[in-house]
Design a protein around this motif. Sequence first.
Motif, PDB file in Angstrom:
ATOM      1  N   LEU A  17       0.825  -1.215   0.000  1.00 39.07           N
ATOM      2  CA  LEU A  17       0.000   0.000   0.000  1.00 39.07           C
ATOM      3  C   LEU A  17       0.855   1.259   0.000  1.00 39.07           C
ATOM      4  O   LEU A  17       0.560   2.216  -0.725  1.00 39.07           O
ATOM      5  CB  LEU A  17      -0.932   0.023   1.218  1.00 39.07           C
ATOM      6  N   ALA A  18       1.909   1.266   0.786  1.00 39.83           N
ATOM      7  CA  ALA A  18       2.787   2.440   0.846  1.00 39.83           C
ATOM      8  C   ALA A  18       3.478   2.677  -0.492  1.00 39.83           C
ATOM      9  O   ALA A  18       3.548   3.822  -0.968  1.00 39.83           O
ATOM     10  CB  ALA A  18       3.819   2.265   1.957  1.00 39.83           C
ATOM     11  N   ALA A  19       3.967   1.622  -1.123  1.00 38.42           N
ATOM     12  CA  ALA A  19       4.641   1.763  -2.414  1.00 38.42           C
ATOM     13  C   ALA A  19       3.664   2.228  -3.487  1.00 38.42           C
ATOM     14  O   ALA A  19       3.982   3.106  -4.301  1.00 38.42           O
ATOM     15  CB  ALA A  19       5.277   0.440  -2.815  1.00 38.42           C
ATOM     16  N   TRP A  20       2.467   1.670  -3.488  1.00 39.18           N
ATOM     17  CA  TRP A  20       1.474   2.054  -4.483  1.00 39.18           C
ATOM     18  C   TRP A  20       1.044   3.504  -4.278  1.00 39.18           C
ATOM     19  O   TRP A  20       0.932   4.269  -5.242  1.00 39.18           O
ATOM     20  CB  TRP A  20       0.270   1.121  -4.397  1.00 39.18           C
ATOM     21  N   SER A  21       0.841   3.893  -3.029  1.00 40.94           N
ATOM     22  CA  SER A  21       0.443   5.265  -2.727  1.00 40.94           C
ATOM     23  C   SER A  21       1.513   6.257  -3.176  1.00 40.94           C
ATOM     24  O   SER A  21       1.205   7.299  -3.761  1.00 40.94           O
ATOM     25  CB  SER A  21       0.185   5.404  -1.229  1.00 40.94           C
ATOM     26  N   LYS A  22       2.773   5.930  -2.920  1.00 36.24           N
ATOM     27  CA  LYS A  22       3.867   6.807  -3.333  1.00 36.24           C
ATOM     28  C   LYS A  22       3.916   6.939  -4.852  1.00 36.24           C
ATOM     29  O   LYS A  22       4.084   8.045  -5.384  1.00 36.24           O
ATOM     30  CB  LYS A  22       5.191   6.257  -2.807  1.00 36.24           C
ATOM     31  N   ALA A  23       3.743   5.824  -5.556  1.00 38.05           N
ATOM     32  CA  ALA A  23       3.765   5.858  -7.019  1.00 38.05           C
ATOM     33  C   ALA A  23       2.610   6.693  -7.571  1.00 38.05           C
ATOM     34  O   ALA A  23       2.786   7.472  -8.513  1.00 38.05           O
ATOM     35  CB  ALA A  23       3.707   4.440  -7.573  1.00 38.05           C
ATOM     36  N   VAL A  24       1.440   6.559  -6.973  1.00 42.02           N
ATOM     37  CA  VAL A  24       0.280   7.316  -7.445  1.00 42.02           C
ATOM     38  C   VAL A  24       0.452   8.802  -7.155  1.00 42.02           C
ATOM     39  O   VAL A  24       0.096   9.645  -7.982  1.00 42.02           O
ATOM     40  CB  VAL A  24      -1.023   6.761  -6.817  1.00 42.02           C
ATOM     41  N   HIS A  25       1.024   9.139  -5.994  1.00 41.03           N
ATOM     42  CA  HIS A  25       1.303  10.550  -5.684  1.00 41.03           C
ATOM     43  C   HIS A  25       2.265  11.153  -6.715  1.00 41.03           C
ATOM     44  O   HIS A  25       2.084  12.289  -7.145  1.00 41.03           O
ATOM     45  CB  HIS A  25       1.896  10.700  -4.280  1.00 41.03           C
ATOM     46  N   GLU A  26       3.277  10.378  -7.109  1.00 42.52           N
ATOM     47  CA  GLU A  26       4.230  10.862  -8.104  1.00 42.52           C
ATOM     48  C   GLU A  26       3.561  11.047  -9.467  1.00 42.52           C
ATOM     49  O   GLU A  26       3.838  12.016 -10.173  1.00 42.52           O
ATOM     50  CB  GLU A  26       5.415   9.901  -8.208  1.00 42.52           C
ATOM     51  N   GLN A  27       2.659  10.134  -9.833  1.00 45.13           N
ATOM     52  CA  GLN A  27       1.916  10.283 -11.086  1.00 45.13           C
ATOM     53  C   GLN A  27       1.054  11.535 -11.056  1.00 45.13           C
ATOM     54  O   GLN A  27       0.972  12.270 -12.035  1.00 45.13           O
ATOM     55  CB  GLN A  27       1.014   9.074 -11.332  1.00 45.13           C
ATOM     56  N   ALA A  28       0.392  11.761  -9.914  1.00 40.10           N
ATOM     57  CA  ALA A  28      -0.489  12.918  -9.784  1.00 40.10           C
ATOM     58  C   ALA A  28       0.305  14.213  -9.839  1.00 40.10           C
ATOM     59  O   ALA A  28      -0.167  15.216 -10.390  1.00 40.10           O
ATOM     60  CB  ALA A  28      -1.286  12.836  -8.486  1.00 40.10           C
ATOM     61  N   ALA A  29       1.518  14.214  -9.299  1.00 36.49           N
ATOM     62  CA  ALA A  29       2.341  15.424  -9.316  1.00 36.49           C
ATOM     63  C   ALA A  29       2.741  15.806 -10.735  1.00 36.49           C
ATOM     64  O   ALA A  29       2.964  16.982 -11.028  1.00 36.49           O
ATOM     65  CB  ALA A  29       3.576  15.225  -8.450  1.00 36.49           C
ATOM     66  N   ALA A  30       2.823  14.813 -11.622  1.00 40.07           N
ATOM     67  CA  ALA A  30       3.222  15.077 -13.000  1.00 40.07           C
ATOM     68  C   ALA A  30       2.062  15.597 -13.848  1.00 40.07           C
ATOM     69  O   ALA A  30       2.291  16.126 -14.937  1.00 40.07           O
ATOM     70  CB  ALA A  30       3.788  13.813 -13.628  1.00 40.07           C
ATOM     71  N   LEU A  31       0.826  15.445 -13.363  1.00 43.76           N
ATOM     72  CA  LEU A  31      -0.334  15.877 -14.130  1.00 43.76           C
ATOM     73  C   LEU A  31      -0.704  17.322 -13.812  1.00 43.76           C
ATOM     74  O   LEU A  31      -0.465  17.801 -12.699  1.00 43.76           O
ATOM     75  CB  LEU A  31      -1.536  14.987 -13.802  1.00 43.76           C
ATOM     76  N   PRO A  32      -1.325  18.008 -14.776  1.00 45.24           N
ATOM     77  CA  PRO A  32      -1.829  19.353 -14.479  1.00 45.24           C
ATOM     78  C   PRO A  32      -3.081  19.246 -13.605  1.00 45.24           C
ATOM     79  O   PRO A  32      -3.733  18.195 -13.577  1.00 45.24           O
ATOM     80  CB  PRO A  32      -2.167  19.915 -15.868  1.00 45.24           C
ATOM     81  N   PRO A  33      -3.405  20.302 -12.875  1.00 45.58           N
ATOM     82  CA  PRO A  33      -4.613  20.262 -12.044  1.00 45.58           C
ATOM     83  C   PRO A  33      -5.850  19.921 -12.887  1.00 45.58           C
ATOM     84  O   PRO A  33      -6.010  20.410 -14.002  1.00 45.58           O
ATOM     85  CB  PRO A  33      -4.711  21.674 -11.480  1.00 45.58           C
ATOM     86  N   GLY A  34      -6.671  19.059 -12.341  1.00 43.03           N
ATOM     87  CA  GLY A  34      -7.874  18.650 -13.056  1.00 43.03           C
ATOM     88  C   GLY A  34      -8.490  17.425 -12.408  1.00 43.03           C
ATOM     89  O   GLY A  34      -8.002  16.920 -11.392  1.00 43.03           O
ATOM     90  N   PRO A  35      -9.561  16.927 -12.998  1.00 38.65           N
ATOM     91  CA  PRO A  35     -10.276  15.795 -12.389  1.00 38.65           C
ATOM     92  C   PRO A  35      -9.448  14.500 -12.360  1.00 38.65           C
ATOM     93  O   PRO A  35      -9.576  13.710 -11.426  1.00 38.65           O
ATOM     94  CB  PRO A  35     -11.516  15.626 -13.267  1.00 38.65           C
ATOM     95  N   ARG A  37      -6.168  14.223 -12.012  1.00 40.63           N
ATOM     96  CA  ARG A  37      -5.214  14.364 -10.906  1.00 40.63           C
ATOM     97  C   ARG A  37      -5.922  14.207  -9.564  1.00 40.63           C
ATOM     98  O   ARG A  37      -5.421  13.531  -8.663  1.00 40.63           O
ATOM     99  CB  ARG A  37      -4.534  15.724 -10.985  1.00 40.63           C
ATOM    100  N   ASP A  38      -7.098  14.815  -9.441  1.00 38.29           N
ATOM    101  CA  ASP A  38      -7.860  14.704  -8.198  1.00 38.29           C
ATOM    102  C   ASP A  38      -8.230  13.247  -7.899  1.00 38.29           C
ATOM    103  O   ASP A  38      -8.199  12.816  -6.743  1.00 38.29           O
ATOM    104  CB  ASP A  38      -9.123  15.562  -8.262  1.00 38.29           C
ATOM    105  N   ALA A  39      -8.581  12.497  -8.935  1.00 41.89           N
ATOM    106  CA  ALA A  39      -8.947  11.091  -8.739  1.00 41.89           C
ATOM    107  C   ALA A  39      -7.742  10.282  -8.262  1.00 41.89           C
ATOM    108  O   ALA A  39      -7.876   9.431  -7.371  1.00 41.89           O
ATOM    109  CB  ALA A  39      -9.487  10.507 -10.040  1.00 41.89           C
ATOM    110  N   LEU A  40      -6.563  10.558  -8.827  1.00 41.70           N
ATOM    111  CA  LEU A  40      -5.359   9.846  -8.384  1.00 41.70           C
ATOM    112  C   LEU A  40      -5.019  10.185  -6.937  1.00 41.70           C
ATOM    113  O   LEU A  40      -4.656   9.306  -6.154  1.00 41.70           O
ATOM    114  CB  LEU A  40      -4.179  10.190  -9.291  1.00 41.70           C
ATOM    115  N   ILE A  41      -5.138  11.460  -6.591  1.00 42.21           N
ATOM    116  CA  ILE A  41      -4.847  11.867  -5.211  1.00 42.21           C
ATOM    117  C   ILE A  41      -5.832  11.210  -4.245  1.00 42.21           C
ATOM    118  O   ILE A  41      -5.456  10.773  -3.157  1.00 42.21           O
ATOM    119  CB  ILE A  41      -4.867  13.402  -5.088  1.00 42.21           C
ATOM    120  N   LYS A  42      -7.095  11.107  -4.650  1.00 41.40           N
ATOM    121  CA  LYS A  42      -8.113  10.480  -3.805  1.00 41.40           C
ATOM    122  C   LYS A  42      -7.788   8.996  -3.582  1.00 41.40           C
ATOM    123  O   LYS A  42      -7.887   8.492  -2.460  1.00 41.40           O
ATOM    124  CB  LYS A  42      -9.490  10.625  -4.446  1.00 41.40           C
ATOM    125  N   LYS A  43      -7.360   8.301  -4.642  1.00 42.97           N
ATOM    126  CA  LYS A  43      -7.002   6.882  -4.511  1.00 42.97           C
ATOM    127  C   LYS A  43      -5.798   6.707  -3.602  1.00 42.97           C
ATOM    128  O   LYS A  43      -5.744   5.782  -2.789  1.00 42.97           O
ATOM    129  CB  LYS A  43      -6.723   6.281  -5.875  1.00 42.97           C
TER     130      LYS A  43
END
Length: 66
Positions: A17-35, A37-43
């Motif tokens: 869970l920690a590794a997956w969460s970190k990877a998803v946070h990094e993916q979200a950081a690379a995206l511009p603000p929008g729905p 990115r918000d969905a990735l941050i929520k997951k």
Amino acid sequence: MFKRRRFKQQLTLQDRLAAWSKAVHEQAAALPPGPERDALIKKARQADVANHLDDWVRSTGLQPPE
């Protein structure tokens, strides 16, 4: 009847869970603000909460009912 394939996990649930969460946070950081990115941050936040709940359940302070 079919036989289920069993898979023994190499990492603990908390580690996965920690590794997956970190990877998803990094993916979200690379995206511009929008729905998207918000969905990735929520997951990622849900994975963090699941990790904290697992910590809480496994804590030594909890005792089974007698």
